[in-house]
Motif scaffolding. Structure first.
Motif, PDB file in Angstrom:
ATOM      1  N   THR A  85      21.910 -15.183  28.383  1.00  0.00           N
ATOM      2  CA  THR A  85      21.490 -13.772  28.357  1.00  0.00           C
ATOM      3  C   THR A  85      22.188 -12.999  29.460  1.00  0.00           C
ATOM      4  OG1 THR A  85      19.333 -14.430  27.474  1.00  0.00           O
ATOM      5  CG2 THR A  85      19.493 -12.229  28.464  1.00  0.00           C
ATOM      6  N   ILE A  86      22.297 -13.593  30.646  1.00  0.00           N
ATOM      7  CA  ILE A  86      22.988 -12.925  31.761  1.00  0.00           C
ATOM      8  C   ILE A  86      24.456 -12.695  31.404  1.00  0.00           C
ATOM      9  CG2 ILE A  86      23.735 -13.209  34.141  1.00  0.00           C
ATOM     10  CD1 ILE A  86      21.113 -14.715  34.671  1.00  0.00           C
ATOM     11  N   ASP A  87      25.098 -13.659  30.760  1.00  0.00           N
ATOM     12  CA  ASP A  87      26.499 -13.509  30.379  1.00  0.00           C
ATOM     13  C   ASP A  87      26.673 -12.351  29.376  1.00  0.00           C
ATOM     14  OD1 ASP A  87      27.282 -15.577  32.024  1.00  0.00           O
ATOM     15  OD2 ASP A  87      27.236 -17.099  30.425  1.00  0.00           O
ATOM     16  N   ARG A  88      25.803 -12.227  28.374  1.00  0.00           N
ATOM     17  CA  ARG A  88      25.905 -11.135  27.398  1.00  0.00           C
ATOM     18  C   ARG A  88      25.664  -9.782  28.067  1.00  0.00           C
ATOM     19  NH1 ARG A  88      23.481 -15.097  23.988  1.00  0.00           N
ATOM     20  NH2 ARG A  88      21.374 -14.322  24.493  1.00  0.00           N
ATOM     21  N   ALA A  89      24.754  -9.762  29.046  1.00  0.00           N
ATOM     22  CA  ALA A  89      24.507  -8.513  29.769  1.00  0.00           C
ATOM     23  C   ALA A  89      25.742  -8.123  30.579  1.00  0.00           C
ATOM     24  CB  ALA A  89      23.288  -8.661  30.675  1.00  0.00           C
ATOM     25  N   VAL A 126      24.577  -5.489  34.001  1.00  0.00           N
ATOM     26  CA  VAL A 126      24.113  -6.247  35.174  1.00  0.00           C
ATOM     27  C   VAL A 126      24.469  -5.430  36.397  1.00  0.00           C
ATOM     28  CG1 VAL A 126      24.287  -8.388  36.487  1.00  0.00           C
ATOM     29  CG2 VAL A 126      24.453  -8.430  33.993  1.00  0.00           C
ATOM     30  N   ASP A 127      23.462  -4.773  36.963  1.00  0.00           N
ATOM     31  CA  ASP A 127      23.657  -3.990  38.176  1.00  0.00           C
ATOM     32  C   ASP A 127      22.319  -3.850  38.897  1.00  0.00           C
ATOM     33  OD1 ASP A 127      22.317  -2.427  36.435  1.00  0.00           O
ATOM     34  OD2 ASP A 127      23.744  -0.780  36.398  1.00  0.00           O
ATOM     35  N   GLY A 128      22.394  -3.348  40.098  1.00  0.00           N
ATOM     36  CA  GLY A 128      21.167  -3.147  40.868  1.00  0.00           C
ATOM     37  C   GLY A 128      20.477  -4.464  41.218  1.00  0.00           C
ATOM     38  N   GLY A 129      19.133  -4.390  41.145  1.00  0.00           N
ATOM     39  CA  GLY A 129      18.322  -5.565  41.469  1.00  0.00           C
ATOM     40  C   GLY A 129      18.512  -6.694  40.482  1.00  0.00           C
ATOM     41  N   PHE A 130      18.752  -6.340  39.205  1.00  0.00           N
ATOM     42  CA  PHE A 130      18.961  -7.389  38.212  1.00  0.00           C
ATOM     43  C   PHE A 130      20.208  -8.207  38.539  1.00  0.00           C
ATOM     44  CE2 PHE A 130      20.699  -8.719  34.029  1.00  0.00           C
ATOM     45  CZ  PHE A 130      19.698  -9.624  33.698  1.00  0.00           C
ATOM     46  N   LYS A 131      21.239  -7.534  39.037  1.00  0.00           N
ATOM     47  CA  LYS A 131      22.474  -8.229  39.407  1.00  0.00           C
ATOM     48  C   LYS A 131      22.210  -9.216  40.565  1.00  0.00           C
ATOM     49  CE  LYS A 131      27.251  -7.403  40.819  1.00  0.00           C
ATOM     50  NZ  LYS A 131      27.236  -8.373  41.923  1.00  0.00           N
ATOM     51  N   ALA A 132      21.408  -8.802  41.545  1.00  0.00           N
ATOM     52  CA  ALA A 132      21.091  -9.684  42.676  1.00  0.00           C
ATOM     53  C   ALA A 132      20.342 -10.924  42.198  1.00  0.00           C
ATOM     54  CB  ALA A 132      20.268  -8.933  43.710  1.00  0.00           C
ATOM     55  N   VAL A 133      19.369 -10.701  41.238  1.00  0.00           N
ATOM     56  CA  VAL A 133      18.619 -11.862  40.719  1.00  0.00           C
ATOM     57  C   VAL A 133      19.543 -12.784  39.932  1.00  0.00           C
ATOM     58  CG1 VAL A 133      16.788 -12.549  39.146  1.00  0.00           C
ATOM     59  CG2 VAL A 133      16.456 -10.583  40.667  1.00  0.00           C
ATOM     60  N   ALA A 134      20.433 -12.215  39.128  1.00  0.00           N
ATOM     61  CA  ALA A 134      21.347 -13.025  38.323  1.00  0.00           C
ATOM     62  C   ALA A 134      22.286 -13.842  39.215  1.00  0.00           C
ATOM     63  CB  ALA A 134      22.134 -12.117  37.391  1.00  0.00           C
TER      64      ALA A 134
END
Length: 236
Positions: free
Chosen positions: A148-152, A158-166
């Motif tokens: 899912t992270i790869d498709r995003a 993938v940016d912001g806080g979501f990018k840090a979690v990924a």
């Protein structure tokens, strides 16, 4: 003896007889002395001869004693040589036994060492396999999250806080030994790739290769967690 006196009386006159002195025995004495002297002279000669005989007898006895001692020494030497040979043989046999025992113990030690090395390798391999199995069970469900992270990322979401979690999640699974594989241009390997479709031929490749990656593959060590799902092309 009777001597007649005047008047007719006879008077006994005791004749005094003078005994003649015994004859001189000087000749006998001289003879005896001479004989004595002769005997005294002869005696030393006899003693000398006897002493000579005794000396010769003593020398013979000394020679016999020395010969006996020499014979005894030779016998002792022969005995010593025999004892030395037996001792040498005994020591040689003992040394051979020691060498044989050392060789046997060395062989046993080498066998035990080889068995220990093999045991240690099996234990290390089993320990690594147990660790991989545990990691496999934990990370297998996370592979879908990584997809899912790869498709995003492909869509730029993938940016912001979501990018840090990924990024943090990908770092954790990488430290646990999970490796990502499968890139366009890789040679197709049926042990690591799952071909979803065949896209024809491509003049730029010399053998069947990956053209597109639908889902990346993951592996832990040499163990594939999930094969990469790809589209492949063949050379012309």
């Amino acid at each position: 003896m009777t001597k007649r006196r005047p008047g007719g009386a006879e008077e006994a006159v005791e004749e005094t007889t003078t005994e003649a002195p015994p004859p001189e025995t000087e000749p006998e004495t001289e003879a005896g002395e001479e004989s004595t002297d002769d005997s005294e002279v002869d005696a030393p000669e006899g003693d000398a001869s006897e002493s000579d005989d005794a000396a010769e007898t003593g020398s013979d006895e000394d020679g016999s004693a020395e010969a006996a001692e020499d014979t005894a020494d030779e016998a002792d030497d022969e005995d010593d040589v025999i004892v030395d040979d037996s001792e040498v043989d005994f020591m040689g046999d003992a040394a051979d036994e020691v060498d044989k025992r050392v060789a046997e113990l060395t062989t046993d030690l080498q066998r035990l060492q080889a068995e220990y090395v093999n045991y240690k390798r099996r234990v290390d391999r089993d320990r690594e396999l147990v660790s991989q199995n545990a990691t496999y069970k934990v990370l297998t469900p996370i592979v879908e999250v990584l997809d899912t992270i790869d498709r995003a990322r492909e869509h730029g979401e993938v940016d912001g806080g979501f990018k840090a979690v990924a990024d943090q999640l990908e770092k954790i699974v990488t430290n646990l030994g999970l490796k990502k594989f499968g890139e366009p241009g890789d040679v197709f390997d049926p042990n690591r790739h799952e071909a979803l479709s065949h896209m024809g031929t491509d003049p730029e490749v010399e053998e069947t290769s990956v053209k597109l990656v639908a889902k990346a593959g993951y592996m832990i060590g040499d163990r594939v967690v999930r094969a990469a799902q790809v589209l492949v092309v063949d050379p012309e």
